[in-house]
Motif scaffolding. Structure first.
Motif, PDB file in Angstrom:
ATOM      1  N   UNK A 239       4.178   5.177  -8.672  1.00  0.00           N
ATOM      2  CA  UNK A 239       5.105   4.025  -8.716  1.00  0.00           C
ATOM      3  C   UNK A 239       5.761   3.733  -7.381  1.00  0.00           C
ATOM      4  N   UNK A 240       5.892   4.744  -6.523  1.00  0.00           N
ATOM      5  CA  UNK A 240       6.433   4.495  -5.186  1.00  0.00           C
ATOM      6  C   UNK A 240       5.455   3.660  -4.376  1.00  0.00           C
ATOM      7  N   UNK A 241       4.168   4.006  -4.479  1.00  0.00           N
ATOM      8  CA  UNK A 241       3.155   3.267  -3.737  1.00  0.00           C
ATOM      9  C   UNK A 241       2.977   1.854  -4.271  1.00  0.00           C
ATOM     10  N   UNK A 242       3.262   1.654  -5.561  1.00  0.00           N
ATOM     11  CA  UNK A 242       3.172   0.306  -6.136  1.00  0.00           C
ATOM     12  C   UNK A 242       4.110  -0.642  -5.398  1.00  0.00           C
ATOM     13  N   UNK A 243       5.306  -0.169  -5.061  1.00  0.00           N
ATOM     14  CA  UNK A 243       6.269  -0.995  -4.333  1.00  0.00           C
ATOM     15  C   UNK A 243       5.681  -1.431  -2.991  1.00  0.00           C
ATOM     16  N   UNK A 244       5.044  -0.483  -2.298  1.00  0.00           N
ATOM     17  CA  UNK A 244       4.441  -0.779  -0.997  1.00  0.00           C
ATOM     18  C   UNK A 244       3.284  -1.752  -1.141  1.00  0.00           C
ATOM     19  N   UNK A 245       2.401  -1.488  -2.098  1.00  0.00           N
ATOM     20  CA  UNK A 245       1.215  -2.335  -2.275  1.00  0.00           C
ATOM     21  C   UNK A 245       1.594  -3.733  -2.751  1.00  0.00           C
ATOM     22  N   UNK A 246       2.633  -3.828  -3.590  1.00  0.00           N
ATOM     23  CA  UNK A 246       3.072  -5.145  -4.063  1.00  0.00           C
ATOM     24  C   UNK A 246       3.544  -5.997  -2.894  1.00  0.00           C
ATOM     25  N   UNK A 247       4.213  -5.359  -1.927  1.00  0.00           N
ATOM     26  CA  UNK A 247       4.651  -6.096  -0.737  1.00  0.00           C
ATOM     27  C   UNK A 247       3.460  -6.492   0.131  1.00  0.00           C
ATOM     28  N   UNK A 248       2.472  -5.618   0.223  1.00  0.00           N
ATOM     29  CA  UNK A 248       1.316  -5.867   1.078  1.00  0.00           C
ATOM     30  C   UNK A 248       0.367  -6.920   0.502  1.00  0.00           C
ATOM     31  N   UNK A 249       0.073  -6.801  -0.800  1.00  0.00           N
ATOM     32  CA  UNK A 249      -0.984  -7.620  -1.395  1.00  0.00           C
ATOM     33  C   UNK A 249      -0.479  -8.764  -2.276  1.00  0.00           C
ATOM     34  N   UNK A 250       0.750  -8.658  -2.783  1.00  0.00           N
ATOM     35  CA  UNK A 250       1.278  -9.700  -3.662  1.00  0.00           C
ATOM     36  C   UNK A 250       2.422 -10.476  -3.012  1.00  0.00           C
ATOM     37  N   UNK A 251       2.732 -10.110  -1.769  1.00  0.00           N
ATOM     38  CA  UNK A 251       3.803 -10.770  -1.023  1.00  0.00           C
ATOM     39  C   UNK A 251       5.144 -10.694  -1.738  1.00  0.00           C
ATOM     40  N   UNK A 252       5.348  -9.601  -2.494  1.00  0.00           N
ATOM     41  CA  UNK A 252       6.639  -9.408  -3.128  1.00  0.00           C
ATOM     42  C   UNK A 252       7.659  -8.967  -2.081  1.00  0.00           C
ATOM     43  N   UNK A 253       8.859  -9.482  -2.207  1.00  0.00           N
ATOM     44  CA  UNK A 253       9.911  -9.154  -1.242  1.00  0.00           C
ATOM     45  C   UNK A 253      10.493  -7.780  -1.584  1.00  0.00           C
ATOM     46  N   UNK A 254      10.460  -6.886  -0.627  1.00  0.00           N
ATOM     47  CA  UNK A 254      10.993  -5.537  -0.817  1.00  0.00           C
ATOM     48  C   UNK A 254      12.161  -5.354   0.133  1.00  0.00           C
ATOM     49  N   UNK A 255      13.341  -5.121  -0.413  1.00  0.00           N
ATOM     50  CA  UNK A 255      14.544  -5.014   0.404  1.00  0.00           C
ATOM     51  C   UNK A 255      14.841  -3.557   0.755  1.00  0.00           C
ATOM     52  N   UNK A 256      15.917  -3.393   1.491  1.00  0.00           N
ATOM     53  CA  UNK A 256      16.242  -2.102   2.097  1.00  0.00           C
ATOM     54  C   UNK A 256      16.411  -0.994   1.055  1.00  0.00           C
ATOM     55  N   UNK A 257      17.043  -1.296  -0.082  1.00  0.00           N
ATOM     56  CA  UNK A 257      17.309  -0.262  -1.081  1.00  0.00           C
ATOM     57  C   UNK A 257      16.001   0.325  -1.598  1.00  0.00           C
ATOM     58  N   UNK A 258      15.063  -0.550  -1.960  1.00  0.00           N
ATOM     59  CA  UNK A 258      13.785  -0.049  -2.485  1.00  0.00           C
ATOM     60  C   UNK A 258      12.959   0.637  -1.412  1.00  0.00           C
ATOM     61  N   UNK A 259      12.991   0.099  -0.194  1.00  0.00           N
ATOM     62  CA  UNK A 259      12.269   0.767   0.902  1.00  0.00           C
ATOM     63  C   UNK A 259      12.844   2.160   1.159  1.00  0.00           C
ATOM     64  N   UNK A 260      14.159   2.277   1.094  1.00  0.00           N
ATOM     65  CA  UNK A 260      14.800   3.577   1.291  1.00  0.00           C
ATOM     66  C   UNK A 260      14.409   4.541   0.167  1.00  0.00           C
ATOM     67  N   UNK A 261      14.356   4.011  -1.058  1.00  0.00           N
ATOM     68  CA  UNK A 261      13.965   4.847  -2.193  1.00  0.00           C
ATOM     69  C   UNK A 261      12.519   5.316  -2.052  1.00  0.00           C
ATOM     70  N   UNK A 262      11.644   4.421  -1.603  1.00  0.00           N
ATOM     71  CA  UNK A 262      10.240   4.793  -1.386  1.00  0.00           C
ATOM     72  C   UNK A 262      10.138   5.882  -0.325  1.00  0.00           C
ATOM     73  N   UNK A 263      10.874   5.709   0.759  1.00  0.00           N
ATOM     74  CA  UNK A 263      10.862   6.715   1.829  1.00  0.00           C
ATOM     75  C   UNK A 263      11.353   8.064   1.306  1.00  0.00           C
ATOM     76  N   UNK A 264      12.426   8.036   0.519  1.00  0.00           N
ATOM     77  CA  UNK A 264      12.961   9.268  -0.063  1.00  0.00           C
ATOM     78  C   UNK A 264      11.920   9.921  -0.974  1.00  0.00           C
ATOM     79  N   UNK A 265      11.280   9.111  -1.802  1.00  0.00           N
ATOM     80  CA  UNK A 265      10.271   9.644  -2.712  1.00  0.00           C
ATOM     81  C   UNK A 265       9.086  10.249  -1.983  1.00  0.00           C
ATOM     82  N   UNK A 266       8.657   9.604  -0.920  1.00  0.00           N
ATOM     83  CA  UNK A 266       7.525  10.128  -0.156  1.00  0.00           C
ATOM     84  C   UNK A 266       7.888  11.437   0.548  1.00  0.00           C
TER      85      UNK A 266
END
Length: 309
Positions: free
Chosen positions: A107-134
């Motif tokens: 689910x962490x990678x889904x956030x990244x891929x959604x931004x890359x391939x679906x042009x979904x806007x990912x803000x600082x909070x979710x990016x920080x959460x993804x970084x923490x999860x990784x």
């Protein structure tokens, strides 16, 4: 349309988690003899009758068979089958709790891929959460991939293939987000199991085995449980909001630790538990952020609607 029944939705979700852990345990128990591709076939093929009966009972069998985009189903099936096969391979190489923890990277990678391939806007909070999860994922992986680890050991290979499984599972979720624009949930579920069953037959070339009676029973049960688990998780989202029930996915860690210890004699390490806790915290943070954004969007729609103030 189902009415909101939060407790019922939670019950379905927790039950689905239990069923999927049981399914993974059966796959793991047979992994010493049965190749991953063969396990994928049993898991998907014997889920099809369960799904068909469910669709017939709901009166959605016709919708489950119809599709407007068969090639999209094929690509989703290919990616999903690869992810499942790698995950099953990992079950034969790593402890069940460790496979579960690494799988939380999906689910962490889904956030990244959604931004890359679906042009979904990912803000600082979710990016920080993804970084923490990784960071948590790297902690779990560190004993397997650290300097001095033998790259040819089965545990290191297991870490790599399970991480690959999480990668493909996340990519499959991106395909699903595109599919829901034209396809029904019933058709996405049905055609995945059909496609995965057919694609898994390709692995016959690399050698299948004839399972003994106990292995055969475990593999068939894994398929049936997989179908039941899919029905339960789909039903859970009919009765409660995703933001409420999604965190209950992480109860799988407690179950995996219990099953790993009592069934397979696997003792979780402090490193694995620490990394898993960080990944879970990051996942819950993303879920809470998604819920907050959803409420903000609803308020904006009400404010701009003709009846809004």
């Amino acid at each position: 349309m189902a009415t909101s029944q939060p407790l019922r939705g939670i019950a379905y979700k927790v039950t689905s988690v239990c069923v999927f852990v049981a399914m993974a345990s059966l796959i793991k128990a047979s992994s010493g003899h049965v190749p991953p591709g063969e396990a994928v076939f049993f898991r998907c093929f014997f889920a099809i009758p369960v799904i068909i009966v469910w669709l017939m009972w709901r009166g959605e069998l016709r919708d489950g068979l119809k599709t407007q985009n068969p090639m999209a189903h094929l690509w989703r099936g290919l990616i999903g089958t690869m992810g499942m096969g790698l995950g099953f391979a990992g079950l034969g190489l790593l402890p069940l709790p460790e496979v579960t923890a690494i799988g939380y990277a999906s689910p962490l990678l889904v956030v990244v891929f959604a931004a890359m391939f679906l042009n979904e806007r990912v803000r600082l909070v979710r990016l920080s959460a993804v970084a923490l999860g990784l960071i948590g994922v790297m902690i779990v992986l560190s004993p397997r991939l650290s300097i001095g680890a033998e790259i040819d050991t089965s545990e290191t290979l297991g870490a790599v293939v399970v991480l690959g499984s999480a990668f493909f599972a996340a990519l499959a979720q991106v395909f699903i987000r595109k599919l829901v624009q034209t396809e029904t949930t019933a058709s996405i579920v049905f055609w995945f199991f059909v496609t995965a069953s057919l694609l898994s037959l390709i692995t016959i070339y690399w050698g299948w085995v004839w399972p003994n009676l106990s292995e055969l029973i475990m593999l068939v049960m894994a398929g049936i449980l997989g179908g039941i688990g899919q029905i339960l998780v789909t039903s859970s989202y009919r009765y409660a909001d995703a933001s409420l029930i999604a965190p209950f996915d992480y109860t799988s860690m407690l179950l995996a630790i219990a099953v790993g210890f009592f069934v397979f004699g696997e003792v979780p390490t402090l490193t694995m538990i620490t990394g898993a806790a960080i990944i879970i915290a990051a996942g819950v943070l993303i879920i809470l952020r998604e819920a907050q954004l959803g409420m903000e969007r609803n308020r904006q729609r009400r404010a701009t609607s003709p009846g809004g103030n």
